[in-house]
Design an enzyme around this catalytic site. Structure first.
Site, PDB file in Angstrom:
ATOM      1  N   ASP A 166     -29.013  97.001  18.798  1.00  0.00           N
ATOM      2  CA  ASP A 166     -28.867  96.191  17.598  1.00  0.00           C
ATOM      3  C   ASP A 166     -30.116  95.328  17.467  1.00  0.00           C
ATOM      4  O   ASP A 166     -31.004  95.374  18.310  1.00  0.00           O
ATOM      5  CB  ASP A 166     -27.605  95.324  17.725  1.00  0.00           C
ATOM      6  CG  ASP A 166     -27.040  94.943  16.370  1.00  0.00           C
ATOM      7  OD1 ASP A 166     -27.746  95.118  15.373  1.00  0.00           O
ATOM      8  OD2 ASP A 166     -25.897  94.462  16.323  1.00  0.00           O
TER       9      ASP A 166
ATOM     10  N   GLU B   3     -19.100 117.676  62.893  1.00  0.00           N
ATOM     11  CA  GLU B   3     -17.656 117.753  63.103  1.00  0.00           C
ATOM     12  C   GLU B   3     -17.153 119.187  63.060  1.00  0.00           C
ATOM     13  O   GLU B   3     -16.174 119.533  63.729  1.00  0.00           O
ATOM     14  CB  GLU B   3     -16.945 116.916  62.034  1.00  0.00           C
ATOM     15  CG  GLU B   3     -17.195 115.416  62.169  1.00  0.00           C
ATOM     16  CD  GLU B   3     -16.772 114.628  60.948  1.00  0.00           C
ATOM     17  OE1 GLU B   3     -16.791 113.385  61.016  1.00  0.00           O
ATOM     18  OE2 GLU B   3     -16.433 115.247  59.922  1.00  0.00           O
TER      19      GLU B   3
ATOM     20  N   THR C 249     -16.031 104.855  62.085  1.00  0.00           N
ATOM     21  CA  THR C 249     -17.412 104.498  62.406  1.00  0.00           C
ATOM     22  C   THR C 249     -18.384 104.769  61.267  1.00  0.00           C
ATOM     23  O   THR C 249     -19.411 104.090  61.146  1.00  0.00           O
ATOM     24  CB  THR C 249     -17.877 105.264  63.662  1.00  0.00           C
ATOM     25  OG1 THR C 249     -17.775 106.676  63.416  1.00  0.00           O
ATOM     26  CG2 THR C 249     -17.020 104.907  64.858  1.00  0.00           C
ATOM     27  N   ASP C 250     -18.111 105.753  60.407  1.00  0.00           N
ATOM     28  CA  ASP C 250     -19.086 106.129  59.378  1.00  0.00           C
ATOM     29  C   ASP C 250     -19.031 105.263  58.132  1.00  0.00           C
ATOM     30  O   ASP C 250     -20.011 105.168  57.390  1.00  0.00           O
ATOM     31  CB  ASP C 250     -18.865 107.592  58.957  1.00  0.00           C
ATOM     32  CG  ASP C 250     -19.597 108.558  59.880  1.00  0.00           C
ATOM     33  OD1 ASP C 250     -20.240 108.082  60.822  1.00  0.00           O
ATOM     34  OD2 ASP C 250     -19.513 109.769  59.650  1.00  0.00           O
TER      35      ASP C 250
END
Length: 889
Positions: free
Chosen positions: A305, A679, A709-710
């Site tokens: 605007d 993992e 932990t992560d």
């Protein structure tokens, strides 16, 4: 005029109470239709049943079937926490159509039973005779039967900043309000049939498109889900083929799926967006929709605007020209103190000063707005332009402000047809307006007996030359004139009857100063690869002048007007898709059309607005930006971002933070996925060995890694500050999960972590006397080996967190202590590791024990292994040696 004392007008005697009651029963209450909101339980259910959540629900169910209730409960907790958190954040979403109801007044004066009474606006019916005075909000769409000097502020509906003159027979719309004058009108439409309801309906029907982040997260979730389910099914089959029982194979498949699903990804994204929102709030940008944080970083086009965003919305009279000379006025806002300078010699300057006093007093007499003190500063009461004229008259009058202002007996309000307004004080008519409207009505050099030609010192040629000169400076120019009338005028006299044979007093050049930083901000937007256009309801010449002064307008200049927009969408889209385009005089529907066409051209669109008329476009845009100081509730509720200072520069600051958030999401996505590789690896070894190689990590250990932990380091990565080059490159057009990220995760960091993890695990097993193919070692050795693998992943992720701070520079170039949140997160990660290893009940639940010294040594070696591998990769890919540190994601 006192409405209570006014007699009924011909044709506007009003309704009887009985007739009004019948019409109310037929037409219904005068209220805007309510938009059916999605129930809260359905919104919460949606957060718990999207694709990502459904996949986790399936995993939880399978865990219960496989006899692992602890795993099933843990997964359900993750789902519920994610869903509730997202629900709470999104409950702040907009309810724009509902806010429109607040624009209607509560009570209104109407003629009922031949007298004026107060009724609630909801009781108005078609045919009611409504009585309005200055300052009243219009309660419904009315057809005026009487309009005495009326101007109506329609900016809420049209975006036009100037009040519009209204005469008998004109229509005024609900939600607007009477600025000056008095009026009576017959209700034409109520409730859902009003113009205001049309805009409410338009806003309610507009469905905001999904944000770029939402689309990217959907893509990532589908990729991850497909990979997880595919690999899980594959290894389920492989497990059966190598002789593993179906139950163990099923357990393995669940473990694989859970290992590949980054359970902490969605809460990390949400919290990272919340951090970005907090930082934006500190920079005067209030985020109402969290995903807007990232969307800003992807913005490719900003439709801004004009008034208040690019300018200060503080008109200032800076030049005064009279036939006696030119005056320059330097003042601070509307304050009365100012420095006035003249051209020519001292005598000429004095003459110009006196002429300027007469001119400014005349302009003030023809104005309603005033500059008034408030809380230690001067503000505009009414039209900012008229407040500037009032301030000018005060400045030129000197100490004491001059004589008391006389009260006009008649006012002729500004009319878009006439382009001027005037007032009669005694027998003198004062006129101000557009030069092209006023100058042709003037006689020569103050000669009231002239023939209508304007010659001599005050001639039209000189005046028009000065108009061009002032306009070339970006000023808005007003001409001021006066006329002595032969005597008092009668009631009912029209402006056209008296606005002739005028004496030109001079010109006033007004300036709405651009915000000091707007030119630099516009350049910053262009450096960042963002196109900027102006879309406003104001006049084309006003919009173009501001666009030139701020440096917004492109080259060659393109100024479009709403009523001349091409009907063909492809043609209009091609015209709009350029930097520096100006679109003026737009209606709400046209502004919505502009937004949609730019989006169809592939733009991520940010649209600013402050009025009711802006609601649909703000809703449609990828990122709606409302004004917090001057904006309406409707605009703020329809927007994703509210500028608390109404400043365009704040948008650019928010864009910078948005880009930082996008880069941060890539950082912790890299961090999360690297962990998933580590993992998954133990399950691969277990499956390929036919179950003879012990499983290094359990599914519960994996959940402890993902959510325990992560999570904190990932959140710390989400707080990285914007890089210095964030606004020196185009918006990110790559996917969050692109080839570079995939290679870094699956080709480098993940394999390094997996190698160190399995090395630590086997080192402990070999130390206990186990060899491949032999019987499983004692449970205490297995638990210590599993603890070593777990510790290795945690420590490797610790190093990975520092490595992920940049895709181009190693952590020692960035500085180890430049992200303090990451330092605290790492300390917390080490604390959680100690709890998981040494707190007996927790370690027993996870199925591991503290590692042996040999296993711990390998785990510690994972830290330099990850950092060195990452450094060599960056060196080979980007050549970071000798380069300045960057945090590019």
């Amino acid at each position: 005029m006192n409405p209570a004392a006014a007699g009924p007008l011909p044709g506007i005697s009003g309704l009887s109470s009985a007739e009004a009651a019948l019409r109310l029963e037929r037409a219904g209450a005068n209220r805007l239709p309510e938009v059916r909101a999605v129930p809260g339980w359905r919104r919460l259910l949606a957060e718990l049943t999207h694709f990502f959540a459904v996949m986790l629900w399936v995993a939880a169910a399978l865990a219960f079937v496989a006899g692992m209730p602890q795993l099933g409960i843990a997964i359900i907790v993750v789902i519920v926490v994610n869903g509730v958190f997202a629900y709470i954040q999104q409950e702040r979403a907009q309810h724009a159509a509902a806010k429109l109801r607040e624009l209607l007044p509560a009570m209104v004066s109407v003629r009922r039973d031949n007298r004026i009474v107060k009724v609630h606006t909801t009781e108005l019916v078609p045919g009611d005779a409504v009585v309005l005075v200055a300052g009243d909000r219009v309660p419904a769409d009315l057809r005026l039967a009487l309009a005495a000097g009326c101007t109506v502020d329609e900016s809420m509906l049209t975006g036009e900043s100037e009040a519009v003159s209204k005469a008998a027979g004109d229509t005024v719309f609900g939600g607007t309000f009477l600025v000056i004058g008095t009026a009576e009108g017959v209700v034409a439409s109520t409730g859902g049939q009003t113009r205001l309801a049309e805009i409410a309906s338009l806003t309610g029907k507009v469905e905001a498109p999904p944000s770029p982040l939402a689309l990217e997260l959907q893509r990532i979730v589908r990729i991850v889900a497909g990979v997880a389910l595919g690999i899980g099914a594959l290894f389920f089959i492989l497990s059966l083929l190598v002789g593993i029982s179906w139950r163990d194979a099923f357990l393995f498949a669940i473990g694989v799926a859970v290992a590949l699903v980054p359970e902490g990804l969605l809460p990390t994204v949400t919290l990272s967006l919340a951090i970005g929102a907090q930082r934006m709030a500190a920079r005067k940008a209030l985020v109402r929709n969290l995903q807007a944080v990232e969307t800003l970083g992807s913005t490719t086009f900003i439709c801004t605007d004009k008034t208040g965003t690019l300018t200060q919305n503080r008109m200032n009279a800076v030049e005064v020209w009279t036939p006696s000379g030119l005056l320059g006025v330097t003042g601070n806002g509307y304050a009365p103190e100012a420095e006035v300078t003249g051209e020519g010699g001292a005598d000429a300057g004095a003459a110009a000063f006196q002429a300027g006093q007469r001119l400014s007093a005349a302009a003030r007499a023809a104005s309603v707005g005033r500059a008034v003190p408030h809380d230690g500063q001067w503000i505009a009461e009414g039209d900012p332009m008229e407040a500037a004229i009032d301030a000018l008259a005060t400045r030129l009058a000197g100490p004491g402000g001059g004589p008391a202002e006389p009260t006009p007996s008649h006012r002729f309000a500004f009319d878009p047809r006439r382009l001027r307004e005037s007032a009669i004080v005694g027998t003198t008519l004062f006129v101000k307006g557009a030069p092209e409207s006023v100058i042709p009505l003037c006689r020569g050099d103050g000669d009231s007996e002239g023939d209508g030609d304007v010659d001599g010192a005050g001639g039209a040629d000189r005046a028009l030359q000065m108009v061009d000169q002032m306009a070339s400076h970006g000023l808005r120019v007003l001409a001021v004139a006066q006329r002595s009338l032969p005597g008092p005028v009668r009631d009912g006299t029209t402006a056209d009857e008296v606005e002739s044979g005028l004496t030109l007093l001079g010109l006033i050049g007004l300036h709405d100063p651009p915000r000091a930083e707007v030119r630099l901000s516009l350049q910053a937007a262009r450096d960042a690869g963002i196109k900027v256009g102006m879309v406003t309801g104001d006049h084309a010449f006003t919009a173009a002048a501001i666009a030139r002064e701020t440096g917004l307008i492109g080259s060659p200049e393109l100024v479009l007007e709403g009523h001349n927009l091409p009907e063909d969408d492809e043609v209009l889209a091609a015209l709009l898709d350029r930097d520096g385009v100006v679109v003026s005089r737009v209606t709400p529907e046209q502004k919505l059309r502009v937004a949609r066409l730019l989006q169809h051209r592939g733009h991520v669109l940010a649209m600013t607005g402050d009025g009711v008329n802006d609601g649909p476009a703000l809703q449609q845009a990828d990122i709606g930006v409302a004004m917090g100081l001057s904006g309406t509730d409707v605009a703020r509720e329809a927007a994703d971002l509210v500028l608390l200072d109404d400043d365009f520069a704040t948008i650019i600051a928010a864009v910078e933070q948005g880009r930082a958030t996008y880069a941060n999401i890539r950082r912790f996505l890299t961090y999360h996925l690297t962990d998933n590789v580590a993992e998954l690896t133990p399950f691969v070894f277990w499956a390929l060995s036919g179950g003879r190689f012990p499983l290094a990590l359990s599914v519960l250990q994996i959940l402890a890694l993902d959510i325990g932990t992560d999570l904190l380091p990932a959140l710390a990565l989400g707080s990285e500050a914007p890089s210095k080059g964030a606004l020196k490159r185009p918006p990110e057009r790559r996917h969050l999960m692109d080839r570079a990220l995939m290679f870094r995760v699956f080709g480098l960091l993940g394999p390094v972590e997996a190698l160190m993890e399995m090395t630590a695990y086997t080192a402990v097993l070999f130390g206990a006397g186990w060899s491949p193919g032999a019987a499983l070692p004692p449970s205490d050795a297995l638990m210590a080996a599993s603890g070593a693998a777990f510790t290795t992943v945690v420590l490797a992720q610790l190093a990975n967190a520092f490595a992920c701070r940049s895709a181009t520079s190693p952590p020692w170039q960035l500085g180890w202590f430049t992200n303090r949140l990451l330092l605290w997160a790492v300390l917390a990660e080490l604390g959680l590791l100690s709890v998981f290893l040494f707190l007996g009940p927790v370690a027993g639940l996870l199925g591991h024990a503290p590692p042996t010294p040999g296993g711990l040594a390998v785990a510690l070696a994972a830290i330099p292994a990850v950092l060195v591998a990452d450094w060599l990769y960056k060196l080979a890919r980007h050549g970071t040696s000798g380069r300045p540190a960057q945090r590019a994601g």
